[in-house]
Design an enzyme around this catalytic site. Structure first.
Site, PDB file in Angstrom:
ATOM      1  N   HIS A  84       0.140  11.747   9.559  1.00 51.96           N
ATOM      2  CA  HIS A  84      -1.268  11.342   9.666  1.00 51.96           C
ATOM      3  C   HIS A  84      -2.028  12.359  10.506  1.00 51.96           C
ATOM      4  O   HIS A  84      -2.119  12.217  11.724  1.00 51.96           O
ATOM      5  CB  HIS A  84      -1.332   9.926  10.280  1.00 51.96           C
ATOM      6  CG  HIS A  84      -2.714   9.398  10.503  1.00 51.96           C
ATOM      7  ND1 HIS A  84      -2.940   8.176  11.109  1.00 51.96           N
ATOM      8  CD2 HIS A  84      -3.937   9.893  10.224  1.00 51.96           C
ATOM      9  CE1 HIS A  84      -4.233   7.958  11.191  1.00 51.96           C
ATOM     10  NE2 HIS A  84      -4.870   8.995  10.656  1.00 51.96           N
TER      11      HIS A  84
ATOM     12  N   HIS B 223      -5.674  15.027   9.935  1.00 52.92           N
ATOM     13  CA  HIS B 223      -6.759  15.433   9.041  1.00 52.92           C
ATOM     14  C   HIS B 223      -7.016  16.931   9.191  1.00 52.92           C
ATOM     15  O   HIS B 223      -7.067  17.437  10.316  1.00 52.92           O
ATOM     16  CB  HIS B 223      -8.036  14.658   9.384  1.00 52.92           C
ATOM     17  CG  HIS B 223      -7.892  13.172   9.234  1.00 52.92           C
ATOM     18  ND1 HIS B 223      -8.316  12.493   8.117  1.00 52.92           N
ATOM     19  CD2 HIS B 223      -7.342  12.241  10.060  1.00 52.92           C
ATOM     20  CE1 HIS B 223      -8.055  11.193   8.268  1.00 52.92           C
ATOM     21  NE2 HIS B 223      -7.469  11.010   9.441  1.00 52.92           N
TER      22      HIS B 223
ATOM     23  N   HIS C 174      -6.771   3.902   5.766  1.00 49.37           N
ATOM     24  CA  HIS C 174      -7.091   3.651   7.171  1.00 49.37           C
ATOM     25  C   HIS C 174      -7.573   2.204   7.289  1.00 49.37           C
ATOM     26  O   HIS C 174      -8.548   1.823   6.630  1.00 49.37           O
ATOM     27  CB  HIS C 174      -8.221   4.565   7.648  1.00 49.37           C
ATOM     28  CG  HIS C 174      -7.783   5.957   7.994  1.00 49.37           C
ATOM     29  ND1 HIS C 174      -7.204   6.810   7.100  1.00 49.37           N
ATOM     30  CD2 HIS C 174      -7.853   6.644   9.177  1.00 49.37           C
ATOM     31  CE1 HIS C 174      -6.931   7.958   7.693  1.00 49.37           C
ATOM     32  NE2 HIS C 174      -7.317   7.895   8.962  1.00 49.37           N
TER      33      HIS C 174
ATOM     34  N   GLU D 154      -8.021  -0.064  12.577  1.00 42.78           N
ATOM     35  CA  GLU D 154      -8.351   0.886  13.655  1.00 42.78           C
ATOM     36  C   GLU D 154      -9.562   0.320  14.416  1.00 42.78           C
ATOM     37  O   GLU D 154      -9.434  -0.109  15.549  1.00 42.78           O
ATOM     38  CB  GLU D 154      -8.669   2.262  13.052  1.00 42.78           C
ATOM     39  CG  GLU D 154      -9.054   3.316  14.088  1.00 42.78           C
ATOM     40  CD  GLU D 154      -9.537   4.627  13.441  1.00 42.78           C
ATOM     41  OE1 GLU D 154      -9.927   4.618  12.260  1.00 42.78           O
ATOM     42  OE2 GLU D 154      -9.540   5.650  14.162  1.00 42.78           O
TER      43      GLU D 154
ATOM     44  N   ASP E  29      -3.571  12.420  14.322  1.00 41.55           N
ATOM     45  CA  ASP E  29      -4.851  12.108  13.678  1.00 41.55           C
ATOM     46  C   ASP E  29      -5.739  13.354  13.591  1.00 41.55           C
ATOM     47  O   ASP E  29      -5.894  13.941  12.518  1.00 41.55           O
ATOM     48  CB  ASP E  29      -5.565  10.973  14.430  1.00 41.55           C
ATOM     49  CG  ASP E  29      -6.486  10.144  13.534  1.00 41.55           C
ATOM     50  OD1 ASP E  29      -6.569  10.436  12.335  1.00 41.55           O
ATOM     51  OD2 ASP E  29      -7.114   9.193  14.044  1.00 41.55           O
ATOM     52  N   ASP E  30      -6.340  13.735  14.711  1.00 45.26           N
ATOM     53  CA  ASP E  30      -7.246  14.892  14.761  1.00 45.26           C
ATOM     54  C   ASP E  30      -6.926  15.695  16.021  1.00 45.26           C
ATOM     55  O   ASP E  30      -7.688  15.662  17.003  1.00 45.26           O
ATOM     56  CB  ASP E  30      -8.704  14.395  14.792  1.00 45.26           C
ATOM     57  CG  ASP E  30      -9.037  13.563  13.559  1.00 45.26           C
ATOM     58  OD1 ASP E  30      -9.144  14.135  12.476  1.00 45.26           O
ATOM     59  OD2 ASP E  30      -9.168  12.329  13.697  1.00 45.26           O
TER      60      ASP E  30
HETATM   61  N1  ADE Z   1     -11.245  10.792   9.698  1.00 45.35           N
HETATM   62  C1  ADE Z   1     -10.741  11.589  10.626  1.00 45.35           C
HETATM   63  N2  ADE Z   1     -10.266  10.884  11.660  1.00 45.35           N
HETATM   64  C2  ADE Z   1     -10.488   9.568  11.358  1.00 45.35           C
HETATM   65  C3  ADE Z   1     -10.218   8.363  12.023  1.00 45.35           C
HETATM   66  N3  ADE Z   1      -9.618   8.311  13.221  1.00 45.35           N
HETATM   67  N4  ADE Z   1     -10.594   7.211  11.416  1.00 45.35           N
HETATM   68  C4  ADE Z   1     -11.194   7.242  10.212  1.00 45.35           C
HETATM   69  N5  ADE Z   1     -11.444   8.361   9.556  1.00 45.35           N
HETATM   70  C5  ADE Z   1     -11.106   9.527  10.121  1.00 45.35           C
HETATM   71 ZN    ZN Z   2      -6.922   9.269  10.479  1.00 49.17          ZN
END
Ligand code: ADE
Ligand code: ZN
Length: 337
Positions: free
Chosen positions: A19, A21, A199, A202, A279-280
């Site tokens: 996971h 992006h 997703h 969250e 995630d990021d």
């Molecule tokens: N796109 C990138 N990061 C995200 C996240 N944490 N939640 C939803 N979409 C995303």
């Molecule tokens: Zn994500």
């Protein structure tokens, strides 16, 4: 083994991450370069990127994400992001990764998907030729762009399939539209050979996870942690083997799930399959090993850390043949020598 030794072993051993992006893996220095080129005052230096790692909820983060995406002006920029990402995988010894790549964002930017896909493919193929590991792609639609945009993502893939794509997911604002609105999109996936992910759980509550399960039938859920509030739902996830790709730093940064009250251990101990992910990582300033450190600090045992490491491989849609999962944390320790 002492906790520090165990975490060192985690850092050194081959890992899988399911996971992250593409745009969110941007290195701060790349972001500064892109902003400078665009004449944007947003990220004048690396410190300014690092200063923006706390957000007003998921919406606040998605607003920054949009700002970052607007700096991407040509297909080669996506190649840059892909090279940032592969450098990160190599430095972290992540030998199998599933990466969210979003044709929906590319469409919004007015860029040609084929050219973007080629730029990303070229970076991912070079990474694989170097022998550092394998990458598979999860084609990503954006929930708040709506179901028509999501259908167009699949249309693109149907016209010109990307062999590296193994799944399809839905990111973006979980609170914008209910999962049922995308049921017709997800019904197309089997025919296209794409595994369903989504997703959910969250920013939304357990109802959002239940809704996603019912209408989209995902094999994994990105985040999904809100499910913990509903014991019946937790049992369903455990029984059905639907894995949750949990991102502790991301949840902290967006304020959706502060670490002190994070339910990840509860989920694990209730038999839910959990993987850890960043995630990021470029925007949240984290690493996969850092996520394991946080899980350890929450009180995860050695066996639990080992189970999460294994799940990273087992829950993948095309796990590596060359790096089979170790069977225990002691195997992780052996990789040190
Ligand atoms: N796109 C990138 N990061 C995200 C996240 N944490 N939640 C939803 N979409 C995303
Ligand atoms: Zn994500």
């Amino acid at each position: 083994m002492a906790a520090e030794d165990l975490l060192r072993a985690v850092r050194l051993r081959p890992k899988a991450e399911l996971h992250l992006h593409l745009e969110g893996a941007v290195r701060p220095a790349t972001l500064v370069r892109l902003a400078r080129r665009a004449g944007s005052p947003l990220f004048p230096d690396v410190a300014s990127v690092r200063a923006r790692r706390r957000f007003e909820g998921l919406a606040g983060f998605l607003s920054l994400y949009r700002d970052v995406c607007r700096l991407l002006r040509e297909p080669a920029d996506f190649g840059l992001l892909a090279r940032d990402l592969t450098a990160r995988l190599r430095s972290e010894r992540i030998v199998y990764a599933e990466v969210y790549v979003s044709p929906a964002i590319v469409e919004r930017l007015g860029l040609e998907w084929g050219a973007v896909r080629d730029a990303v493919e070229s970076a991912f193929a070079a990474h694989e030729r170097g022998g550092a590991g394998r990458i598979r792609v999860l084609l990503d639609a954006v929930r708040h762009f709506g179901p028509d945009a999501a259908h167009r993502v699949l249309d693109l893939h149907a016209r010109h399939p990307w062999p590296r794509a193994v799944g399809f997911g839905l990111g973006g604002d979980e609170l914008s539209l209910p999962a049922r609105d995308f049921a017709s999109v997800y019904r197309r996936l089997a025919q296209l050979g794409l595994a369903p992910v989504v997703h959910a759980g969250e920013a939304g509550g357990p109802g959002s996870v239940a809704e996603a399960l019912r209408w989209l039938k995902p094999r994994r859920i990105a985040h999904g942690v809100a499910a913990a509030a509903d014991r019946g739902l937790v049992r369903t996830l455990a029984r059905a083997g639907v894995a949750l790709d949990v991102c502790l730093t991301s949840n902290e940064a967006t304020g959706t799930w502060p670490l002190a009250t994070h339910p990840v251990l509860d989920l694990l101990r209730s038999g839910v399959t959990v993987t850890l992910a960043t995630d990021d990582p470029g925007l949240f300033g984290t690493t996969l090993s850092g996520e394991y450190r946080k899980l350890s600090r929450l009180g995860a045992t050695r066996g639990e850390l080992a189970a999460v490491l294994r799940a990273g491989f087992r829950a993948g849609f095309a796990p590596s043949r060359h790096h089979p999962p170790a069977t225990s944390a002691s195997a992780a320790a052996r990789t040190r020598s």
